[in-house]
Design a protein around this motif. Structure first.
Motif, PDB file in Angstrom:
ATOM      1  N   PRO A 110       1.004  -1.326  -0.014  1.00 55.42           N
ATOM      2  CA  PRO A 110       0.039   0.013   0.049  1.00 55.42           C
ATOM      3  C   PRO A 110       0.846   1.259  -0.116  1.00 55.42           C
ATOM      4  O   PRO A 110       2.303   1.285   0.341  1.00 55.42           O
ATOM      5  N   ARG A 111       0.150   2.408  -0.370  1.00 52.00           N
ATOM      6  CA  ARG A 111       1.031   3.613  -0.423  1.00 52.00           C
ATOM      7  C   ARG A 111       0.893   4.077   0.907  1.00 52.00           C
ATOM      8  O   ARG A 111      -0.063   3.632   1.772  1.00 52.00           O
ATOM      9  N   ARG A 112       1.775   5.083   1.297  1.00 48.45           N
ATOM     10  CA  ARG A 112       1.765   5.905   2.504  1.00 48.45           C
ATOM     11  C   ARG A 112       0.294   6.428   2.799  1.00 48.45           C
ATOM     12  O   ARG A 112      -0.233   7.299   1.927  1.00 48.45           O
ATOM     13  N   ARG A 113      -0.345   6.342   3.920  1.00 50.21           N
ATOM     14  CA  ARG A 113      -1.619   6.884   4.390  1.00 50.21           C
ATOM     15  C   ARG A 113      -1.422   8.232   4.856  1.00 50.21           C
ATOM     16  O   ARG A 113      -0.880   8.336   5.854  1.00 50.21           O
ATOM     17  N   SER A 173      -9.236  14.861  -2.102  1.00 44.64           N
ATOM     18  CA  SER A 173      -9.451  13.917  -1.053  1.00 44.64           C
ATOM     19  C   SER A 173      -8.942  14.551   0.186  1.00 44.64           C
ATOM     20  O   SER A 173      -9.373  13.918   1.438  1.00 44.64           O
ATOM     21  N   ARG A 200       1.460  14.688  -6.039  1.00 45.87           N
ATOM     22  CA  ARG A 200       1.066  13.874  -6.959  1.00 45.87           C
ATOM     23  C   ARG A 200       2.295  12.940  -7.285  1.00 45.87           C
ATOM     24  O   ARG A 200       1.814  11.803  -7.808  1.00 45.87           O
ATOM     25  N   PRO A 218       4.373   8.349  -3.357  1.00 49.30           N
ATOM     26  CA  PRO A 218       3.387   7.274  -3.094  1.00 49.30           C
ATOM     27  C   PRO A 218       2.698   7.615  -2.011  1.00 49.30           C
ATOM     28  O   PRO A 218       2.891   6.794  -0.770  1.00 49.30           O
ATOM     29  N   VAL A 219       1.677   8.320  -2.068  1.00 51.95           N
ATOM     30  CA  VAL A 219       0.915   8.830  -0.874  1.00 51.95           C
ATOM     31  C   VAL A 219      -0.697   8.559  -1.488  1.00 51.95           C
ATOM     32  O   VAL A 219      -0.879   9.071  -2.557  1.00 51.95           O
ATOM     33  N   GLU A 220      -1.464   8.212  -0.471  1.00 49.46           N
ATOM     34  CA  GLU A 220      -2.785   8.202  -0.651  1.00 49.46           C
ATOM     35  C   GLU A 220      -3.474   8.904   0.469  1.00 49.46           C
ATOM     36  O   GLU A 220      -3.412   8.946   1.746  1.00 49.46           O
ATOM     37  N   LEU A 221      -4.409   9.777   0.042  1.00 44.63           N
ATOM     38  CA  LEU A 221      -5.094  10.755   0.987  1.00 44.63           C
ATOM     39  C   LEU A 221      -6.275   9.900   1.652  1.00 44.63           C
ATOM     40  O   LEU A 221      -7.024   9.525   0.792  1.00 44.63           O
ATOM     41  N   ILE A 222      -6.485  10.073   2.775  1.00 41.52           N
ATOM     42  CA  ILE A 222      -7.498   9.279   3.321  1.00 41.52           C
ATOM     43  C   ILE A 222      -8.538  10.112   4.397  1.00 41.52           C
ATOM     44  O   ILE A 222      -7.976  11.120   4.829  1.00 41.52           O
TER      45      ILE A 222
END
Length: 556
Positions: free
Chosen positions: A368-371, A397, A532, A535-539
């Motif tokens: 998973p990407r970093r959250r 997000s 962008r 390797p990050v996902e906004l949660i």
């Protein structure tokens, strides 16, 4: 065809064996997987009529030496390597011995867990024993689970995480023909049946429970027979019964093992039982009046559980005192059959089978990407809804403090004081001073997550500790960054630090010092361009709470 293995908990009860057979036969009937039960039971009676493959080992916890136990474990390891299971299903509660088996490493693992008392569940959770499983199916309803007295952290781990699901209790439901067959066999002249069972396996602890229970019931049967009552007693002792020999009389039948116990309990007018998981569940499917006689049991807390069952379904709790039992049995025999009963749980069994098939077909894992939870604070000079229009695509997000949508509450709000409409907010920002509401009042509003800018203050820590909520509120530490025009690199540096240090990360970006909408757009554009490429996902709050709930399963 892929193989799935059901590792049945050793022990002397039969509930776990019955549950494993139900699941294995349902999987076999689907025809897509080959189920194999690996048992460690000293009695194979329950497997006598099943079409499922069963491999039985001696009881590992009853061998006379550690060398022998190590040998059995090594054989089990080689057997599992040869079977090469696509899914491993464990039963009852986590067994630490399985953690050392190389053959099980990296295989999908499912735990089908029967009810545990709150203290036992909490201890297993804090020891990290649940962390090894891809999924845990609790064979209990959500409502019954909440009555067990679990800690706030345990309730949060179960309710907010993604590891646990409730499927309801799994027990065998006899057909009307099976019930009629049992009645014809044990009450050929339609006599009222009193079934006595101290757990399907029999004596579980060396405390003489079986001897006391059946000895007392033998006295009750003799007195009732002497009074001219037609009732017949059936003593099902279980294969592990360790008491004095029991003798059949004119109104007492003794069975060491009855494979159709579920049908017999459904045919009974009165059931005098130890309220273990499986025998009690089978009795509740019928209409017999319950006389529950608790005893010591492993991780079940039977005294409290028996009291809850008697209140919910009717019946009584008792000791092994013959006079008390006689009074309860005579009163029950005078009443019509119990009306409140359990319904067969076909849906729960189907859900368990579906989860097993999903795990067997699981795709290759991914990293998973970093959250990151990014909270934008517009400050007093900006409206939250206006700020949303300035947010670039890579930050869509991100959360905006106190933002509302039509007919929807904000995802995150401040909690310096009670607010109207806060009941549906998922996360709140707390200051250094504790809120005026109690933690339980906040949890009752549906709020799951507290975000503490920079650190939780001692006052807030004390507020949470002195009056903890059920379930516990998750706490996420957020780093606050104050935006300055032309200095977006300050924020980028803090984002990088937070992402490297914590999972999930939270950064609260204060935009109040930016002069106008144009400055905000430029600043956020720089943040979005950088984010962008990472390797990050906004949660949001729900995903952050689930991650924190998962952490509660790790060893503390």
């Amino acid at each position: 065809m892929k193989t799935i293995v059901l590792l049945v908990k050793n022990g002397i009860g039969f509930g776990h064996l019955r549950r494993a057979v139900l699941i294995a036969e349902a999987i076999r009937n689907e025809g897509r997987l080959r189920p194999v039960i690996i048992s460690q039971a000293s009695s194979l009676s329950l497997f006598r009529d099943t079409p499922v493959e069963v491999i039985n080992f001696p009881l590992l916890h009853r061998v006379s030496s550690a060398v022998a136990e190590d040998s059995y474990t090594a054989i089990l390891d080689r057997l599992l390597e040869r079977l090469d299971p696509a899914v491993v299903i464990e039963d009852t509660y986590p067994d630490p011995r399985y953690l050392s088996l190389k053959s099980l490493a990296q295989r999908p693992r499912l735990l089908v867990m029967r009810r545990l008392d709150g203290t036992s569940f909490d201890q297993l959770r804090m020891q990290g024993r649940f962390a090894a499983y891809d999924k845990i199916l609790i064979a209990q309803s959500r409502e019954d689970f909440l009555r067990e007295g679990h800690s706030g952290d345990s309730m949060a781990a179960v309710q907010f995480g993604t590891s646990f699901s409730f499927i309801g209790n799994l027990s065998y439901s006899p057909s009307p023909a099976e019930i009629a067959q049992m009645r014809a066999a044990y009450a050929p002249n339609d006599e009222p049946l009193v079934v006595v069972n101290g757990g399907a396996g029999g004596d579980q602890m060396p405390d003489g429970y079986g001897d006391r229970l059946f000895g007392a019931c033998a006295q009750v049967a003799a007195r009732i027979h002497a009074d001219g009552h037609r009732a017949r007693f059936v003593f099902v002792t279980g294969p592990y019964y360790a008491g004095k020999p029991l003798h059949e009389t004119g109104n007492v039948t003794v069975r060491r093992y009855e494979p159709r116990l579920a049908g017999l309990l459904s045919a009974a007018h009165v059931a005098i039982i130890k309220p273990g998981n499986n025998a009690l569940s089978e009795a509740l499917l019928g209409q017999a009046h319950l006389v529950l006689v608790p005893d010591v049991s492993f991780m079940e807390g039977l005294d409290e559980h028996a009291a809850r069952i008697a209140e919910q379904y009717g019946g009584a709790t008792a000791t092994t005192d013959p006079e008390a039992l006689e009074k309860l049995v005579c009163e029950a025999l005078k009443r019509p059959l119990r009306e409140v009963r359990l319904e067969p749980n076909h849906k729960g069994l189907a859900e368990a089978v579906d989860v097993i098939h999903q795990l067997a077909q699981r795709p290759l894992p991914h990293v998973p990407r970093r959250r990151l939870m990014l909270v934008l604070n517009p400050g007093s000079g900006q409206q939250a809804n206006a700020l949303r229009r300035a947010v670039p695509e890579p930050l869509k997000s991100a959360l905006i403090l106190n933002e509302t949508a039509p007919e929807e509450p904000p995802s995150i709000a401040e909690l310096d004081a009670p607010r109207a409409g806060l009941e549906e907010v998922q996360a709140v920002l707390v200051s250094a001073e504790p809120p005026s509401a109690t933690p339980q009042e906040i949890a009752d509003r549906g709020i799951r997550l507290l975000i503490a800018p920079n650190a939780v203050s001692p006052a807030v820590e004390r507020w949470m500790r002195l009056a903890p909520s059920l379930p516990a509120l998750a706490v996420l530490h957020g780093s606050t960054v104050t935006a300055a025009a032309g200095r977006a690199e300050f924020c980028l540096r803090r984002l990088a630090q937070a992402l490297a240090a914590e999972e999930p990360s939270c950064v609260i970006l204060d935009l109040s010092r930016l002069s106008d909408g144009r400055a905000i757009e430029q600043y956020l554009a720089e943040i979005g361009d950088w984010l962008r490429l990472q390797p990050v996902e906004l949660i949001g709050p729900e995903a952050a709470t689930a991650l924190l709930a998962r952490r509660l399963l790790e060893s503390s």
